[in-house]
Design a protein around this motif. Sequence first.
Motif, PDB file in Angstrom:
ATOM      1  N   ALA A   1       0.826  -1.202   0.000  1.00 10.85           N
ATOM      2  CA  ALA A   1       0.000   0.000   0.000  1.00 10.85           C
ATOM      3  C   ALA A   1       0.864   1.257   0.000  1.00 10.85           C
ATOM      4  O   ALA A   1       0.633   2.180  -0.776  1.00 10.85           O
ATOM      5  N   VAL A   2       1.868   1.281   0.881  1.00 12.14           N
ATOM      6  CA  VAL A   2       2.747   2.440   1.019  1.00 12.14           C
ATOM      7  C   VAL A   2       4.175   1.949   1.151  1.00 12.14           C
ATOM      8  O   VAL A   2       4.450   0.995   1.887  1.00 12.14           O
ATOM      9  N   SER A   3       5.084   2.593   0.439  1.00  9.81           N
ATOM     10  CA  SER A   3       6.507   2.266   0.480  1.00  9.81           C
ATOM     11  C   SER A   3       7.251   3.411   1.149  1.00  9.81           C
ATOM     12  O   SER A   3       7.018   4.584   0.843  1.00  9.81           O
ATOM     13  N   GLY A   4       8.138   3.078   2.080  1.00 10.42           N
ATOM     14  CA  GLY A   4       8.935   4.089   2.754  1.00 10.42           C
ATOM     15  C   GLY A   4      10.293   4.253   2.080  1.00 10.42           C
ATOM     16  O   GLY A   4      10.899   3.274   1.654  1.00 10.42           O
ATOM     17  N   VAL A   5      10.767   5.494   1.977  1.00 12.10           N
ATOM     18  CA  VAL A   5      12.051   5.779   1.336  1.00 12.10           C
ATOM     19  C   VAL A   5      13.036   6.259   2.398  1.00 12.10           C
ATOM     20  O   VAL A   5      12.722   7.175   3.171  1.00 12.10           O
ATOM     21  N   ASN A   6      14.215   5.643   2.418  1.00  8.93           N
ATOM     22  CA  ASN A   6      15.268   5.983   3.369  1.00  8.93           C
ATOM     23  C   ASN A   6      16.538   6.401   2.637  1.00  8.93           C
ATOM     24  O   ASN A   6      16.740   6.036   1.475  1.00  8.93           O
ATOM     25  N   PRO A   7      17.420   7.144   3.314  1.00  9.80           N
ATOM     26  CA  PRO A   7      18.713   7.455   2.697  1.00  9.80           C
ATOM     27  C   PRO A   7      19.470   6.211   2.223  1.00  9.80           C
ATOM     28  O   PRO A   7      20.143   6.248   1.192  1.00  9.80           O
ATOM     29  N   THR A   8      19.324   5.101   2.947  1.00  9.88           N
ATOM     30  CA  THR A   8      20.015   3.880   2.545  1.00  9.88           C
ATOM     31  C   THR A   8      19.523   3.356   1.200  1.00  9.88           C
ATOM     32  O   THR A   8      20.280   2.696   0.478  1.00  9.88           O
ATOM     33  N   ASP A   9      18.279   3.642   0.847  1.00  5.32           N
ATOM     34  CA  ASP A   9      17.772   3.223  -0.465  1.00  5.32           C
ATOM     35  C   ASP A   9      18.503   3.970  -1.582  1.00  5.32           C
ATOM     36  O   ASP A   9      18.848   3.384  -2.611  1.00  5.32           O
ATOM     37  N   GLY A  10      18.743   5.255  -1.365  1.00  6.62           N
ATOM     38  CA  GLY A  10      19.497   6.023  -2.352  1.00  6.62           C
ATOM     39  C   GLY A  10      20.949   5.598  -2.422  1.00  6.62           C
ATOM     40  O   GLY A  10      21.559   5.573  -3.496  1.00  6.62           O
ATOM     41  N   GLN A  11      21.520   5.246  -1.269  1.00  8.20           N
ATOM     42  CA  GLN A  11      22.907   4.781  -1.258  1.00  8.20           C
ATOM     43  C   GLN A  11      23.055   3.476  -2.028  1.00  8.20           C
ATOM     44  O   GLN A  11      24.020   3.288  -2.777  1.00  8.20           O
ATOM     45  N   ALA A  12      22.091   2.565  -1.851  1.00  8.67           N
ATOM     46  CA  ALA A  12      22.120   1.304  -2.596  1.00  8.67           C
ATOM     47  C   ALA A  12      21.961   1.560  -4.093  1.00  8.67           C
ATOM     48  O   ALA A  12      22.666   0.974  -4.921  1.00  8.67           O
ATOM     49  N   ARG A  13      21.026   2.437  -4.440  1.00  9.47           N
ATOM     50  CA  ARG A  13      20.798   2.761  -5.856  1.00  9.47           C
ATOM     51  C   ARG A  13      22.037   3.381  -6.501  1.00  9.47           C
ATOM     52  O   ARG A  13      22.409   3.064  -7.629  1.00  9.47           O
ATOM     53  N   SER A  14      22.711   4.251  -5.782  1.00  8.88           N
ATOM     54  CA  SER A  14      23.886   4.943  -6.337  1.00  8.88           C
ATOM     55  C   SER A  14      25.115   4.052  -6.400  1.00  8.88           C
ATOM     56  O   SER A  14      26.056   4.351  -7.132  1.00  8.88           O
ATOM     57  N   GLY A  15      25.117   2.963  -5.608  1.00  6.79           N
ATOM     58  CA  GLY A  15      26.288   2.087  -5.556  1.00  6.79           C
ATOM     59  C   GLY A  15      27.326   2.541  -4.564  1.00  6.79           C
ATOM     60  O   GLY A  15      28.430   1.980  -4.530  1.00  6.79           O
ATOM     61  N   SER A  16      27.003   3.510  -3.721  1.00  9.07           N
ATOM     62  CA  SER A  16      28.002   4.029  -2.781  1.00  9.07           C
ATOM     63  C   SER A  16      28.304   3.063  -1.652  1.00  9.07           C
ATOM     64  O   SER A  16      29.363   3.136  -1.030  1.00  9.07           O
ATOM     65  N   THR A  17      27.370   2.154  -1.353  1.00 14.54           N
ATOM     66  CA  THR A  17      27.607   1.194  -0.284  1.00 14.54           C
ATOM     67  C   THR A  17      28.119  -0.146  -0.808  1.00 14.54           C
ATOM     68  O   THR A  17      28.927  -0.797  -0.156  1.00 14.54           O
ATOM     69  N   SER A  18      27.628  -0.557  -1.978  1.00 10.91           N
ATOM     70  CA  SER A  18      28.076  -1.810  -2.580  1.00 10.91           C
ATOM     71  C   SER A  18      27.559  -1.863  -4.009  1.00 10.91           C
ATOM     72  O   SER A  18      26.549  -1.235  -4.328  1.00 10.91           O
TER      73      SER A  18
END
Length: 344
Positions: free
Chosen positions: A35-52
Amino acid sequence: MKAIIYRDNGGPDVLQLVDRDPPVPGPGEVRVRVAVSGVNPTDGQARSGSTSPMGFPEVTPHLDGAGVIDTIGEGGDQSRIGQRVWLFMATAGRPTGTAAEFTVVPAEQAVPLPDEVGFDVGAALGVPALTAHRALTVAEDGPRRLRPGALAGRVVLAAGGAGAVGHAVIQLARWAGATVISTVSGPEKARLATAAGAHHVINYREGEPAAAIREIAPDGVDIVAEVALGANLALDLAVLRTRGTISTYANDGGRPVELNVLRNMVLNTRLQFLVLYTAGSEARAAAAEDVAAAVGDGALPVGEEHGLPLVRFPLDGTVDAHRAVESGAVGKVLVDVTGTDPAT
């Protein structure tokens, strides 16, 4: 089904809205209509490849969300079909996050959500609430679990109380009986931290914040939940009690951390770094159980009036949702996926 995906790391523009077949749950898994999806800074980090780097050819982002279980994998508890749930760590080692009409997660990562609690609350739990729980349960002489009274007699300092994790720290610490102090950067964030339940709010840009905190807690702060260690360490040490704990879950601003070893030795400081991915399954499970209890007690509401404004986007606006998080939007960024919540 409609889903957001990315096939390469990069900025928000790598996100695409596509049609996909709904995922099929395997043994030990459940499928949830989101129903609802939450967005966190870690989601952007994963998308950008900065974490892995990407671990799959295609990924649907977002760790957190809320919805209704519609299918159970082989051998699972079929009575859970139709159950309202909140989700956490959906993309941990998996490509199927909550930015889609359906997602599949291990059954234990779909936590029952009471009928009277809205999906907005459920989608805002996950990373912020479990991180806050971890920050409050790593002290040497502190509780390993939270419940009403578990932090009675303790003083908790929530740095950045207007952020999603800081907001959860305030709410969980207060639910557990602590005296809660929050530091903020201005009047508007002070209003939000107060609405979240902080007993005392200190503007760290005015006057002498260490003296103000010491006036409230003359024996020192027991636990600091820290969002900007490099910027705030001097203040933290000035107000920390002997054998106190600094739980750091971020270093906003990126300022280098300079550590006075002797001073920390004398204080017997516990400096605890934390991230959910490597906290261990036992700690995450305990956190989810305690957070669920707090939700059941009505201790984790969201919305402007509760100190956490909601910033909403439709599923086809997920690119803008990621941009909002990266630009420092105050509050919780949510993506509405499949319609209205009967509990709201």
